[in-house]
Design a protein around this motif. Structure first.
Motif, PDB file in Angstrom:
ATOM      1  N   GLY A 188       0.778  -1.240   0.000  1.00 10.14           N
ATOM      2  CA  GLY A 188       0.000   0.000   0.000  1.00 10.14           C
ATOM      3  C   GLY A 188       0.800   1.275   0.000  1.00 10.14           C
ATOM      4  N   GLY A 189       2.134   1.194  -0.060  1.00  4.47           N
ATOM      5  CA  GLY A 189       2.965   2.385  -0.191  1.00  4.47           C
ATOM      6  C   GLY A 189       2.784   3.378   0.929  1.00  4.47           C
ATOM      7  N   PHE A 209       0.833  -2.645   4.563  1.00  2.87           N
ATOM      8  CA  PHE A 209       1.948  -3.583   4.664  1.00  2.87           C
ATOM      9  C   PHE A 209       2.829  -3.433   3.431  1.00  2.87           C
ATOM     10  CE2 PHE A 209       3.948  -7.774   4.240  1.00  2.87           C
ATOM     11  CZ  PHE A 209       4.343  -8.040   5.551  1.00  2.87           C
ATOM     12  N   ASP A 210       4.095  -3.063   3.651  1.00  2.00           N
ATOM     13  CA  ASP A 210       4.987  -2.874   2.502  1.00  2.00           C
ATOM     14  C   ASP A 210       6.424  -3.100   2.946  1.00  2.00           C
ATOM     15  OD1 ASP A 210       5.857  -2.220  -0.132  1.00  2.00           O
ATOM     16  OD2 ASP A 210       4.213  -0.786  -0.326  1.00  2.00           O
ATOM     17  N   GLU A 234       6.051  -3.161   8.349  1.00  2.00           N
ATOM     18  CA  GLU A 234       7.091  -3.504   7.392  1.00  2.00           C
ATOM     19  C   GLU A 234       7.131  -5.009   7.153  1.00  2.00           C
ATOM     20  OE1 GLU A 234      10.752  -2.004   8.874  1.00  2.00           O
ATOM     21  OE2 GLU A 234      10.073   0.085   8.938  1.00  2.00           O
ATOM     22  N   GLY A 235       7.391  -5.388   5.897  1.00  2.00           N
ATOM     23  CA  GLY A 235       7.541  -6.803   5.592  1.00  2.00           C
ATOM     24  C   GLY A 235       7.489  -7.068   4.099  1.00  2.00           C
ATOM     25  N   LEU A 242       1.829 -12.262   7.249  1.00  2.00           N
ATOM     26  CA  LEU A 242       0.932 -11.166   6.899  1.00  2.00           C
ATOM     27  C   LEU A 242       0.087 -10.771   8.099  1.00  2.00           C
ATOM     28  CD1 LEU A 242      -0.347 -12.403   3.408  1.00  2.00           C
ATOM     29  CD2 LEU A 242       1.662 -10.996   3.924  1.00  2.00           C
ATOM     30  N   PRO A 243      -0.254  -9.503   8.216  1.00  2.00           N
ATOM     31  CA  PRO A 243      -1.159  -9.085   9.290  1.00  2.00           C
ATOM     32  C   PRO A 243      -2.510  -9.792   9.151  1.00  2.00           C
ATOM     33  CG  PRO A 243      -0.131  -7.182   8.238  1.00  2.00           C
ATOM     34  CD  PRO A 243       0.187  -8.368   7.381  1.00  2.00           C
ATOM     35  N   GLU A 244      -3.110 -10.141  10.257  1.00  2.00           N
ATOM     36  CA  GLU A 244      -4.442 -10.751  10.217  1.00  2.00           C
ATOM     37  C   GLU A 244      -5.453  -9.695   9.791  1.00  2.00           C
ATOM     38  OE1 GLU A 244      -6.789 -11.925  13.830  1.00  2.00           O
ATOM     39  OE2 GLU A 244      -6.159 -13.924  13.172  1.00  2.00           O
TER      40      GLU A 244
END
Length: 345
Positions: A188-189, A209-210, A234-235, A242-244
């Motif tokens: 999502g930048g 998340f980026d 970050e990731g 991944l985030p839930e």
């Protein structure tokens, strides 16, 4: 026998010279022509525009007149002298002070995309992107080093903010997303789409998340949304947890990758997604016969010269999503550049 009056010949001429039109738009944006005119109290003479951007007057006159023919500028004559002003198009989309300005995207296209397209024939011969040949970026480093400088990364983030200022509402309202309170925008930048999502669905929380370098650049150099319901993590979405979330948004992500990598990512999303949750894919969709829309076909060629991916049809995306485990596939063409696909777990 053909002649210059033959419509086929005229159409061919228009196609062959199309790159010149692009360069007129790119040059006027780079020079700041539309910004100088936006800041002026009224139309300006050639000398005033040239002085405002630090350019040659006689050369500027040619550029301004070309912009008039392209309906980017308007001109009025006073005592035999031409005075130039912005048209509605340039006021809305080409002046940096406009909230819907597209200048950064145009400048990114001028400095990056345009150069890759100079190797389109070679890309078709080889069936692979031309980043290495154009910019010296090795294929295995394509998505970690695709931005040749911090400035280019910043410009692309700003370009996406501009893009979603125009297209964001249409893709986020294609389906009712109020059913998904916890949202994750993968890749999502700087959070431009996340910010629009929160405006449209104020009850949700969005995690952007980026990659670490993207998040760092966004926070240091780009205006990121300062909302308690938007967070950054970050990731690498191919490697890290991944985030839930109830809903994962993949906007202009899958078109960067070949089918195998798309399947890998979609399977990771499926396993992270909450039961009953969903995935929102935002891409420019080809017609099922792949013979239109023309702009999406051109974007697919752009994916060839710049990335590993392609633009796809709804049925192609359905197959990718179904193989990852998603169901209840729906898609909606918005009538704008980007379309929306929703599938559920």
């Amino acid at each position: 026998m053909s002649s210059p009056e033959d419509p086929c010949y005229r159409l061919l001429t228009d196609y062959a010279n199309g790159f010149m039109v692009s360069q007129v738009v790119f040059a006027a944006c780079e020079l700041g022509v539309f910004d100088v005119l936006a800041e002026a109290p009224g139309p300006l003479a050639v000398a005033a525009v040239a002085a405002g951007v630090g350019a040659s007057s006689h050369a500027m006159e040619r550029l301004l007149d070309a912009c008039v023919s392209l309906k980017l500028l308007q001109v009025e004559m006073r005592g035999g002298e031409a005075f130039y002003g912005n048209t509605e198009m340039s006021r809305i989309y080409l002046s940096r002070v406009s909230p819907t300005s597209q200048c950064n995207m145009l400048l990114y296209m001028a400095k990056t995309t345009y150069h890759c397209w100079g190797r389109l024939a070679q890309a078709v011969r080889e069936g692979k992107n031309q980043y290495l040949q154009t910019f010296g970026v090795p294929a295995d480093e394509l998505f970690s080093a695709i931005y040749r400088s911090e400035g280019e990364r910043v410009q692309f983030m700003q370009a996406l903010r501009e893009l979603w200022s125009v297209d964001g509402r249409s893709v986020l309202t294609a389906f009712d997303l109020s059913l998904f309170p916890l949202v994750c925008d993968l890749g999502g930048g700087a959070g431009a789409l996340a910010e629009q999502c929160l405006c449209l669905y104020p009850g949700c929380h969005v995690t952007v998340f980026d990659l670490p370098e993207v998040v760092r650049t966004a926070k240091e150099h780009v205006s990121v949304p300062e909302e308690e319901h938007i967070s950054f993590q970050e990731g690498d979405f191919f490697k890290d947890r991944l985030p839930e979330a109830d809903l994962y948004i993949l906007a202009r992500i899958l078109h960067d990758w070949a089918d195998g990598r798309c399947s890998q990512l979609l399977e990771r999303v499926y396993h992270s997604c909450k039961p009953g949750g969903g995935i929102l894919v935002i891409e420019s969709l080809l017609d099922e016969d792949r013979r239109g829309p023309l702009l999406t076909q051109l974007y697919s060629l752009n994916m060839l010269v710049q990335t590993e991916g392609q633009e796809r049809t709804p049925s192609h995306y359905r197959a990718l999503l179904s193989s990852a485990g998603f169901r209840d596939f729906q898609f909606k063409k918005t009538g704008l550049i980007y379309d929306a696909i929703l599938a559920r777990k």
